[in-house]
Design an enzyme around this catalytic site. Sequence first.
Site, PDB file in Angstrom:
ATOM      1  N   LYS A 188     -15.417   0.887   9.704  1.00 35.03           N
ATOM      2  CA  LYS A 188     -14.838   2.065  10.351  1.00 35.03           C
ATOM      3  C   LYS A 188     -14.929   3.269   9.422  1.00 35.03           C
ATOM      4  O   LYS A 188     -14.421   3.259   8.310  1.00 35.03           O
ATOM      5  CB  LYS A 188     -13.381   1.861  10.758  1.00 35.03           C
ATOM      6  CG  LYS A 188     -12.931   2.989  11.698  1.00 35.03           C
ATOM      7  CD  LYS A 188     -11.439   3.207  11.785  1.00 35.03           C
ATOM      8  CE  LYS A 188     -10.860   4.063  10.707  1.00 35.03           C
ATOM      9  NZ  LYS A 188     -11.279   5.480  10.708  1.00 35.03           N
ATOM     10  N   GLY A 241      -8.817   4.462   0.226  1.00 36.43           N
ATOM     11  CA  GLY A 241      -8.099   5.617   0.772  1.00 36.43           C
ATOM     12  C   GLY A 241      -6.801   5.824   0.026  1.00 36.43           C
ATOM     13  O   GLY A 241      -6.686   5.466  -1.149  1.00 36.43           O
ATOM     14  N   SER A 242      -5.822   6.362   0.718  1.00 38.55           N
ATOM     15  CA  SER A 242      -4.575   6.721   0.040  1.00 38.55           C
ATOM     16  C   SER A 242      -3.731   5.477  -0.239  1.00 38.55           C
ATOM     17  O   SER A 242      -3.825   4.465   0.460  1.00 38.55           O
ATOM     18  CB  SER A 242      -3.780   7.693   0.904  1.00 38.55           C
ATOM     19  OG  SER A 242      -3.383   7.065   2.101  1.00 38.55           O
ATOM     20  N   THR A 243      -2.876   5.590  -1.237  1.00 38.31           N
ATOM     21  CA  THR A 243      -1.979   4.489  -1.585  1.00 38.31           C
ATOM     22  C   THR A 243      -1.023   4.201  -0.430  1.00 38.31           C
ATOM     23  O   THR A 243      -0.754   3.036  -0.107  1.00 38.31           O
ATOM     24  CB  THR A 243      -1.225   4.828  -2.883  1.00 38.31           C
ATOM     25  OG1 THR A 243      -2.191   4.871  -3.943  1.00 38.31           O
ATOM     26  CG2 THR A 243      -0.178   3.786  -3.236  1.00 38.31           C
ATOM     27  N   GLY A 246      -2.843   2.291   2.137  1.00 38.38           N
ATOM     28  CA  GLY A 246      -3.130   0.973   1.559  1.00 38.38           C
ATOM     29  C   GLY A 246      -1.936   0.028   1.704  1.00 38.38           C
ATOM     30  O   GLY A 246      -2.095  -1.157   2.027  1.00 38.38           O
ATOM     31  N   GLU A 263      -8.684  -0.084  -2.628  1.00 37.67           N
ATOM     32  CA  GLU A 263      -8.982   0.870  -3.701  1.00 37.67           C
ATOM     33  C   GLU A 263      -8.296   2.148  -3.289  1.00 37.67           C
ATOM     34  O   GLU A 263      -8.661   2.761  -2.283  1.00 37.67           O
ATOM     35  CB  GLU A 263     -10.502   1.016  -3.849  1.00 37.67           C
ATOM     36  CG  GLU A 263     -10.874   1.596  -5.185  1.00 37.67           C
ATOM     37  CD  GLU A 263     -10.988   3.098  -5.112  1.00 37.67           C
ATOM     38  OE1 GLU A 263     -10.033   3.774  -5.568  1.00 37.67           O
ATOM     39  OE2 GLU A 263     -11.988   3.577  -4.599  1.00 37.67           O
ATOM     40  N   CYS A 297     -11.052   9.752  -6.295  1.00 38.68           N
ATOM     41  CA  CYS A 297      -9.892   8.906  -6.599  1.00 38.68           C
ATOM     42  C   CYS A 297      -9.703   8.744  -8.100  1.00 38.68           C
ATOM     43  O   CYS A 297      -8.595   8.620  -8.577  1.00 38.68           O
ATOM     44  CB  CYS A 297     -10.030   7.557  -5.914  1.00 38.68           C
ATOM     45  SG  CYS A 297     -11.628   6.805  -6.182  1.00 38.68           S
ATOM     46  N   GLU A 397      -0.860  12.636  -6.788  1.00 42.88           N
ATOM     47  CA  GLU A 397      -2.295  12.845  -6.584  1.00 42.88           C
ATOM     48  C   GLU A 397      -2.499  14.066  -5.681  1.00 42.88           C
ATOM     49  O   GLU A 397      -2.047  14.076  -4.537  1.00 42.88           O
ATOM     50  CB  GLU A 397      -2.910  11.604  -5.924  1.00 42.88           C
ATOM     51  CG  GLU A 397      -4.401  11.747  -5.693  1.00 42.88           C
ATOM     52  CD  GLU A 397      -5.036  10.474  -5.140  1.00 42.88           C
ATOM     53  OE1 GLU A 397      -4.570   9.978  -4.105  1.00 42.88           O
ATOM     54  OE2 GLU A 397      -6.012   9.996  -5.747  1.00 42.88           O
TER      55      GLU A 397
HETATM   56  P1  NAI Z   1      -6.090   7.751   4.496  1.00 43.49           P
HETATM   57  O1  NAI Z   1      -5.906   6.760   3.419  1.00 43.49           O
HETATM   58  O2  NAI Z   1      -5.004   7.825   5.515  1.00 43.49           O
HETATM   59  O3  NAI Z   1      -7.484   7.473   5.251  1.00 43.49           O
HETATM   60  C1  NAI Z   1      -8.515   6.673   4.735  1.00 43.49           C
HETATM   61  C2  NAI Z   1      -9.077   5.778   5.823  1.00 43.49           C
HETATM   62  O4  NAI Z   1      -8.054   4.937   6.326  1.00 43.49           O
HETATM   63  C3  NAI Z   1      -9.645   6.514   7.044  1.00 43.49           C
HETATM   64  O5  NAI Z   1     -10.769   5.828   7.525  1.00 43.49           O
HETATM   65  C4  NAI Z   1      -8.516   6.410   8.040  1.00 43.49           C
HETATM   66  O6  NAI Z   1      -8.947   6.487   9.362  1.00 43.49           O
HETATM   67  C5  NAI Z   1      -7.968   5.037   7.736  1.00 43.49           C
HETATM   68  N1  NAI Z   1      -6.563   4.837   8.150  1.00 43.49           N
HETATM   69  C6  NAI Z   1      -5.559   5.748   8.159  1.00 43.49           C
HETATM   70  N2  NAI Z   1      -4.419   5.190   8.591  1.00 43.49           N
HETATM   71  C7  NAI Z   1      -4.691   3.892   8.880  1.00 43.49           C
HETATM   72  C8  NAI Z   1      -3.921   2.784   9.364  1.00 43.49           C
HETATM   73  N3  NAI Z   1      -2.621   2.918   9.649  1.00 43.49           N
HETATM   74  N4  NAI Z   1      -4.534   1.595   9.516  1.00 43.49           N
HETATM   75  C9  NAI Z   1      -5.834   1.441   9.218  1.00 43.49           C
HETATM   76  N5  NAI Z   1      -6.605   2.446   8.758  1.00 43.49           N
HETATM   77  C10 NAI Z   1      -6.051   3.657   8.587  1.00 43.49           C
HETATM   78  O7  NAI Z   1      -6.306   9.160   3.784  1.00 43.49           O
HETATM   79  P2  NAI Z   1      -6.326  10.665   4.358  1.00 43.49           P
HETATM   80  O8  NAI Z   1      -5.189  10.848   5.312  1.00 43.49           O
HETATM   81  O9  NAI Z   1      -7.665  11.002   4.837  1.00 43.49           O
HETATM   82  O10 NAI Z   1      -6.054  11.521   3.029  1.00 43.49           O
HETATM   83  C11 NAI Z   1      -4.752  11.710   2.528  1.00 43.49           C
HETATM   84  C12 NAI Z   1      -4.708  11.554   1.024  1.00 43.49           C
HETATM   85  O11 NAI Z   1      -5.160  10.269   0.655  1.00 43.49           O
HETATM   86  C13 NAI Z   1      -5.618  12.475   0.224  1.00 43.49           C
HETATM   87  O12 NAI Z   1      -5.039  13.721   0.003  1.00 43.49           O
HETATM   88  C14 NAI Z   1      -5.775  11.719  -1.053  1.00 43.49           C
HETATM   89  O13 NAI Z   1      -4.695  11.926  -1.909  1.00 43.49           O
HETATM   90  C15 NAI Z   1      -5.781  10.283  -0.614  1.00 43.49           C
HETATM   91  N6  NAI Z   1      -7.147   9.741  -0.486  1.00 43.49           N
HETATM   92  C16 NAI Z   1      -7.617   8.949  -1.478  1.00 43.49           C
HETATM   93  C17 NAI Z   1      -8.908   8.477  -1.428  1.00 43.49           C
HETATM   94  C18 NAI Z   1      -9.444   7.617  -2.505  1.00 43.49           C
HETATM   95  O14 NAI Z   1     -10.658   7.569  -2.684  1.00 43.49           O
HETATM   96  N7  NAI Z   1      -8.639   6.881  -3.214  1.00 43.49           N
HETATM   97  C19 NAI Z   1      -9.812   8.833  -0.338  1.00 43.49           C
HETATM   98  C20 NAI Z   1      -9.210   9.622   0.701  1.00 43.49           C
HETATM   99  C21 NAI Z   1      -7.930  10.071   0.590  1.00 43.49           C
END
Ligand code: NAI
Length: 495
Positions: A188, A241-243, A246, A263, A297, A397
């Site tokens: 996804k 993605g975000s903690t 996660g 991660e 990240c 972060e």
């Molecule tokens: P997010 O962690 O919510 O999204 C990342 C992925 O998870 C996307 O594909 C999203 O559709 C999916 N996702 C979101 N909620 C979900 C759920 N309940 N169940 C399953 N999948 C889900 O991150 P977002 O909202 O795009 O960004 C917010 C903050 O997260 C950023 O400001 C940053 O601090 C952090 N982040 C960290 C990343 C990293 O590489 N560690 C990458 C992206 C964001």
Amino acid sequence: MEVELTAPNGKKWSQPLGLFINNEFVKSSNEQTLASINPATEAEICSVFAATAEDVDTAVAAARKAFKDPSWKGLSGTERGVLMHKLADLVAENAEILATIECLDNGKPYATALAENVPEVVNVLRYYAGYADKNFGQVIDVGPAKFAYTVKEPLGVCGQIIPWNYPLDMAAWKIGPALCCGNTVVLKLAEQTPLSMLYVAKLVKEAGFPPGVLNIINGHGREAGAALVQSPGVDKIAFTGSTATGKEIMKMAALTMKNITLETGGKSPLIVFEDADLDLAATWSHIGIMSNQGQICTATSRILVHESVYDKFVEAFKAKVEEISVVGDPFAETTFHGPQVTKAQYERVLGYIKIGKEEGATVMLGGEPAPQQGKGFFIAPTVFTNVKPSMKIYREEIFGPCVAIVSFKTEEEAIELANDTTYGLGSALFTKDLVKAHRVAREIEAGMVWINSSNDSDYRIPFGGVKQSGIGRELGEAGLAAYCNIKSIHVNMAV
Ligand code: NAI
Ligand code: MG
């Protein structure tokens, strides 16, 4: 199901819009879509189909069927490797189109996408293609009464959820080891950057993967992502993605006790000791936080500098940022720094800058929007000094081009400051003292340490975090462990 697009650099391509399930692009069950925005101009590029929970079920069923089908299950590792090499070849042949899509959809500079992100996909696929016939079990000698051996088996259907900061790289890091081990996949993509991997989906079919082996879908996190994590037909979830997300995923995955790798976030420290080469430290400190618009990240977003070299370092660092971080159109060759990925991220980062000012930190550079021709989610590279470790901008972060610089007096204090965080992803240190470098590297609570560099990532070397930065490792040989089970077989040789 496709739309003809032309980018500002003149590249033209046919962009798929559907959900890629069973090697076909299909509409979502209720025909819902999500819009992809160009963050440099704020204009809509196109809309793609967004999966419902029902569509996720369809994709998972396709992957389950493919997992058992002789067209995939019956392949040797060598044969899987051939398919992966073919996909790598096709990605390389389409490098300019893929870099164009990535630039348009994500806002990262075209030159970087072409020089780094597309080659990463090729490299990761080739690396794991090579492992596909070299990842086997052991014979374990336990004496003449028993013959015992292990085999490595794929986990089954892997649900993979990726973020928007490195759409191509993150997809490759996940599909590479999963396919290598003989799993099938439902990947996804992030709703902010749905386009580049849909183009790769076309190449998956062209490479000759059997239908259902690699399904690639778009959809919202709370809808499609959550459905994937909860699906009883999914054996494993890999997430970047975000903690916060996660943690939600961990909870949801617990209901069916899925294998998970996570991660997540970071607030990685970079320590500059008194004997460091300050020009080198400034160069890498700039790369470590300002690359990819700070949306990394592992960004070294906290710089800890020995008090005796603090002023000199800060001047050298400021000069590097001013010289290298040219803000502008991501398609322009001179641009280092494009827009933040979305309006939401732009506002979130500006929110942190406001908080930093209110907390009393000094903005020594940037600290404001930097629109281009009045448009785009651009933020000037921002450097905070006079930062206290209690401040939000030091602890949380930000995921943008914002760095907090603090000073320290002793090695012990530097280590304490570095480790005073709930995260543990990357870390960097600068010194010419070899012994000190290795001593401190052992003391830092992080999955990765860079000595005299920052954010040096390599597909052959494990990547991942400790503490709340994640669970498990991607890349390298270690990355295979996340995608296979070890089955032990005991044969009774006595009576
Ligand atoms: P997010 O962690 O919510 O999204 C990342 C992925 O998870 C996307 O594909 C999203 O559709 C999916 N996702 C979101 N909620 C979900 C759920 N309940 N169940 C399953 N999948 C889900 O991150 P977002 O909202 O795009 O960004 C917010 C903050 O997260 C950023 O400001 C940053 O601090 C952090 N982040 C960290 C990343 C990293 O590489 N560690 C990458 C992206 C964001
Ligand atoms: Mg976009």
